[in-house]
Design an enzyme around this catalytic site. Structure first.
Site, PDB file in Angstrom:
ATOM      1  CG  ASP A  21      -2.102   0.928   1.073  1.00 30.98           C
ATOM      2  OD1 ASP A  21      -2.361   1.387  -0.055  1.00 30.98           O
ATOM      3  OD2 ASP A  21      -2.765   1.219   2.090  1.00 30.98           O
ATOM      4  N   GLY A  22       0.324   2.317  -0.592  1.00 34.81           N
ATOM      5  CA  GLY A  22       0.983   3.622  -0.542  1.00 34.81           C
ATOM      6  C   GLY A  22       1.564   4.094  -1.869  1.00 34.81           C
ATOM      7  NE  ARG A  25      -1.481   6.693   1.177  1.00 36.89           N
ATOM      8  CZ  ARG A  25      -1.466   5.772   2.121  1.00 36.89           C
ATOM      9  NH1 ARG A  25      -1.148   6.097   3.367  1.00 36.89           N
ATOM     10  NH2 ARG A  25      -1.763   4.526   1.835  1.00 36.89           N
ATOM     11  CD1 TRP A  26       7.404   6.515  -2.538  1.00 39.74           C
ATOM     12  CD2 TRP A  26       6.970   6.676  -4.737  1.00 39.74           C
ATOM     13  NE1 TRP A  26       8.608   6.527  -3.205  1.00 39.74           N
ATOM     14  CE2 TRP A  26       8.368   6.619  -4.557  1.00 39.74           C
ATOM     15  CE3 TRP A  26       6.459   6.773  -6.032  1.00 39.74           C
ATOM     16  CZ2 TRP A  26       9.259   6.661  -5.626  1.00 39.74           C
ATOM     17  CZ3 TRP A  26       7.353   6.820  -7.094  1.00 39.74           C
ATOM     18  CH2 TRP A  26       8.735   6.761  -6.878  1.00 39.74           C
ATOM     19  CB  SER A  66      -8.820  -5.248  -3.137  1.00 40.08           C
ATOM     20  OG  SER A  66      -9.366  -3.964  -3.387  1.00 40.08           O
ATOM     21  CD  GLU A  68     -13.324  -4.855  -1.441  1.00 40.62           C
ATOM     22  OE1 GLU A  68     -12.164  -5.244  -1.732  1.00 40.62           O
ATOM     23  OE2 GLU A  68     -14.178  -5.607  -0.943  1.00 40.62           O
ATOM     24  CG  ASN A  69      -7.892  -1.951  -5.281  1.00 43.21           C
ATOM     25  OD1 ASN A  69      -7.026  -2.791  -5.026  1.00 43.21           O
ATOM     26  ND2 ASN A  69      -8.103  -0.916  -4.491  1.00 43.21           N
ATOM     27  CD1 TRP A  70     -13.210  -5.316  -9.296  1.00 43.38           C
ATOM     28  CD2 TRP A  70     -12.236  -4.570 -11.153  1.00 43.38           C
ATOM     29  NE1 TRP A  70     -12.572  -6.380  -9.885  1.00 43.38           N
ATOM     30  CE2 TRP A  70     -11.968  -5.952 -11.029  1.00 43.38           C
ATOM     31  CE3 TRP A  70     -11.720  -3.889 -12.267  1.00 43.38           C
ATOM     32  CZ2 TRP A  70     -11.203  -6.660 -11.958  1.00 43.38           C
ATOM     33  CZ3 TRP A  70     -10.963  -4.594 -13.195  1.00 43.38           C
ATOM     34  CH2 TRP A  70     -10.711  -5.964 -13.037  1.00 43.38           C
ATOM     35  NE  ARG A  72      -7.495   2.052  -5.655  1.00 47.69           N
ATOM     36  CZ  ARG A  72      -6.288   2.073  -5.134  1.00 47.69           C
ATOM     37  NH1 ARG A  72      -5.258   2.372  -5.898  1.00 47.69           N
ATOM     38  NH2 ARG A  72      -6.087   1.799  -3.865  1.00 47.69           N
ATOM     39  NE  ARG A 189      -3.003  -1.317   4.365  1.00 43.52           N
ATOM     40  CZ  ARG A 189      -4.243  -1.404   3.933  1.00 43.52           C
ATOM     41  NH1 ARG A 189      -5.048  -2.287   4.463  1.00 43.52           N
ATOM     42  NH2 ARG A 189      -4.692  -0.600   2.993  1.00 43.52           N
TER      43      ARG A 189
HETATM   44  C1  IPE Z   1      -5.595  -2.704  -0.270  1.00 40.76           C
HETATM   45  O1  IPE Z   1      -5.173  -1.401  -0.495  1.00 40.76           O
HETATM   46  C2  IPE Z   1      -5.583  -3.480  -1.552  1.00 40.76           C
HETATM   47  C3  IPE Z   1      -4.271  -3.697  -2.145  1.00 40.76           C
HETATM   48  C4  IPE Z   1      -3.123  -3.404  -1.589  1.00 40.76           C
HETATM   49  C5  IPE Z   1      -4.285  -4.301  -3.448  1.00 40.76           C
HETATM   50  P1  IPE Z   1      -6.225  -0.212  -0.673  1.00 40.76           P
HETATM   51  O2  IPE Z   1      -5.423   1.016  -0.799  1.00 40.76           O
HETATM   52  O3  IPE Z   1      -7.164  -0.530  -1.764  1.00 40.76           O
HETATM   53  O4  IPE Z   1      -6.997  -0.269   0.726  1.00 40.76           O
HETATM   54  P2  IPE Z   1      -7.954   0.779   1.420  1.00 40.76           P
HETATM   55  O5  IPE Z   1      -9.032   1.109   0.440  1.00 40.76           O
HETATM   56  O6  IPE Z   1      -7.140   1.983   1.758  1.00 40.76           O
HETATM   57  O7  IPE Z   1      -8.453   0.095   2.642  1.00 40.76           O
HETATM   58  C1  IPE Z   2      -1.436   0.192  -3.403  1.00 38.99           C
HETATM   59  O1  IPE Z   2      -1.229   1.564  -3.405  1.00 38.99           O
HETATM   60  C2  IPE Z   2      -1.667  -0.377  -4.784  1.00 38.99           C
HETATM   61  C3  IPE Z   2      -3.042  -0.833  -5.045  1.00 38.99           C
HETATM   62  C4  IPE Z   2      -4.015  -0.831  -4.193  1.00 38.99           C
HETATM   63  C5  IPE Z   2      -3.309  -1.331  -6.384  1.00 38.99           C
HETATM   64  P1  IPE Z   2      -2.437   2.585  -3.483  1.00 38.99           P
HETATM   65  O2  IPE Z   2      -2.758   2.825  -4.907  1.00 38.99           O
HETATM   66  O3  IPE Z   2      -3.559   2.123  -2.636  1.00 38.99           O
HETATM   67  O4  IPE Z   2      -1.780   3.891  -2.858  1.00 38.99           O
HETATM   68  P2  IPE Z   2      -2.436   4.891  -1.822  1.00 38.99           P
HETATM   69  O5  IPE Z   2      -2.947   4.087  -0.669  1.00 38.99           O
HETATM   70  O6  IPE Z   2      -3.529   5.606  -2.541  1.00 38.99           O
HETATM   71  O7  IPE Z   2      -1.312   5.793  -1.425  1.00 38.99           O
HETATM   72 MG    MG Z   3      -4.038   2.379  -0.686  1.00 37.81          MG
END
Ligand code: IPE
Ligand code: IPE
Ligand code: MG
Length: 247
Positions: A21-22, A25-26, A66, A68-70, A72, A189
């Site tokens: 994760d991150g 933001r990075w 994830s 849930e990432n759909w 985005r 994490r």
């Molecule tokens: C969790 O990260 C899913 C993955 C790392 C693939 P998210 O960035 O999607 O999680 P939330 O939404 O902040 O909980």
């Molecule tokens: C994790 O980084 C990668 C995925 C969830 C695909 P993020 O894209 O969630 O980065 P932040 O949390 O927005 O910084």
């Molecule tokens: Mg994230």
């Protein structure tokens, strides 16, 4: 003393899972679009994979996308799916060189066709490797996985292959995507978020959790070593008291 030499190889976790994760933001920190973060996240994937394999970890599971990432923005989802194809094509050779087998968990058939095919190809091309298994969680949701397992078991009962009374932890585990993968001893994490976000809910019942403030694209071998050292200093009691544990 360097971090790597502080690791007790006899108490190495067999399975490490990482919520990467991150990235966004990075990228923001560097004044770049989110996709730039995802691209640099691939470097961290390589580092973590290499470090884990070198140490002798047998399973490394990475949460890459994830369910849930759909939700985005479409542009970001498409870029992520393209990056996956590109990375899979590029890295399979390295995986083979390092004797690493690729596997996936999640509802992968719902991925875009090209991503799905690249993934199947990667799994096929590395299937005989034995040093470590790299598991990508893609279109993964732990609640989906649990519901899917319930459906499988219900079907088995309907077909007369099992009775409801036979359903125990073993049978249930065998109906999950992770049936051939031991539960992780350590879950990491990154990015300072202290939550699970629908990852491996069943499997982490007794997993040690480690939260790192580093954004994923900054994650290097040393971060993994640090997490393992921290894990090795903990006492895993599994409900017992300290005095009952054999040293
Ligand atoms: C969790 O990260 C899913 C993955 C790392 C693939 P998210 O960035 O999607 O999680 P939330 O939404 O902040 O909980
Ligand atoms: C994790 O980084 C990668 C995925 C969830 C695909 P993020 O894209 O969630 O980065 P932040 O949390 O927005 O910084
Ligand atoms: Mg994230």
């Amino acid at each position: 003393m360097d971090l790597k030499s502080q690791i007790n190889l006899e108490k190495l976790p067999k399975h490490i899972a990482i919520i990467m994760d991150g990235n966004g933001r990075w990228a923001k920190q560097h004044g770049k679009p989110r996709v730039f973060g995802h691209k640099n996240g691939v470097i961290a994937v390589r580092e973590a994979t290499e470090a884990a394999a070198e140490l002798g970890v047998k399973f490394l599971t990475l949460y890459a996308f994830s369910t849930e990432n759909w939700n985005r923005p479409k542009l970001e989802v498409n870029a992520l799916m393209r990056l996956l194809v590109e990375t899979l094509h590029k890295e399979v050779e390295t995986l083979n060189k390092n004797d690493i087998r690729l596997q996936a968990i999640g509802d992968i058939s719902k991925l875009p066709e090209r991503t799905y095919q690249a993934l199947l190809q990667g799994i096929e091309d590395t299937k005989d490797n034995t040093r470590m298994t790299l598991v990508l969680a893609l279109n993964y949701s732990a609640r989906w996985e649990i519901i899917d397992a319930c459906r499988r078991l219900a079907q088995q009962v309907l077909a007369g292959e099992a009775s409801p009374a036979q359903i125990d932890e073993q049978l249930f585990s065998n109906a999950l995507n992770t049936r051939d993968i031991p539960d992780p001893e350590l879950l990491i994490r990154t990015s300072g978020e202290n939550r699970i976000s629908n990852f491996l809910l069943w499997q982490i019942a007794y997993t040690e959790l480690y939260f790192s403030p580093a954004f994923w694209p900054d994650f290097r071998k040393e971060h993994l070593y640090q997490a393992i050292i921290d894990y090795q200093q903990r006492e895993r009691r599994f409900g017992k008291i300290s005095e009952q544990l054999v040293q």
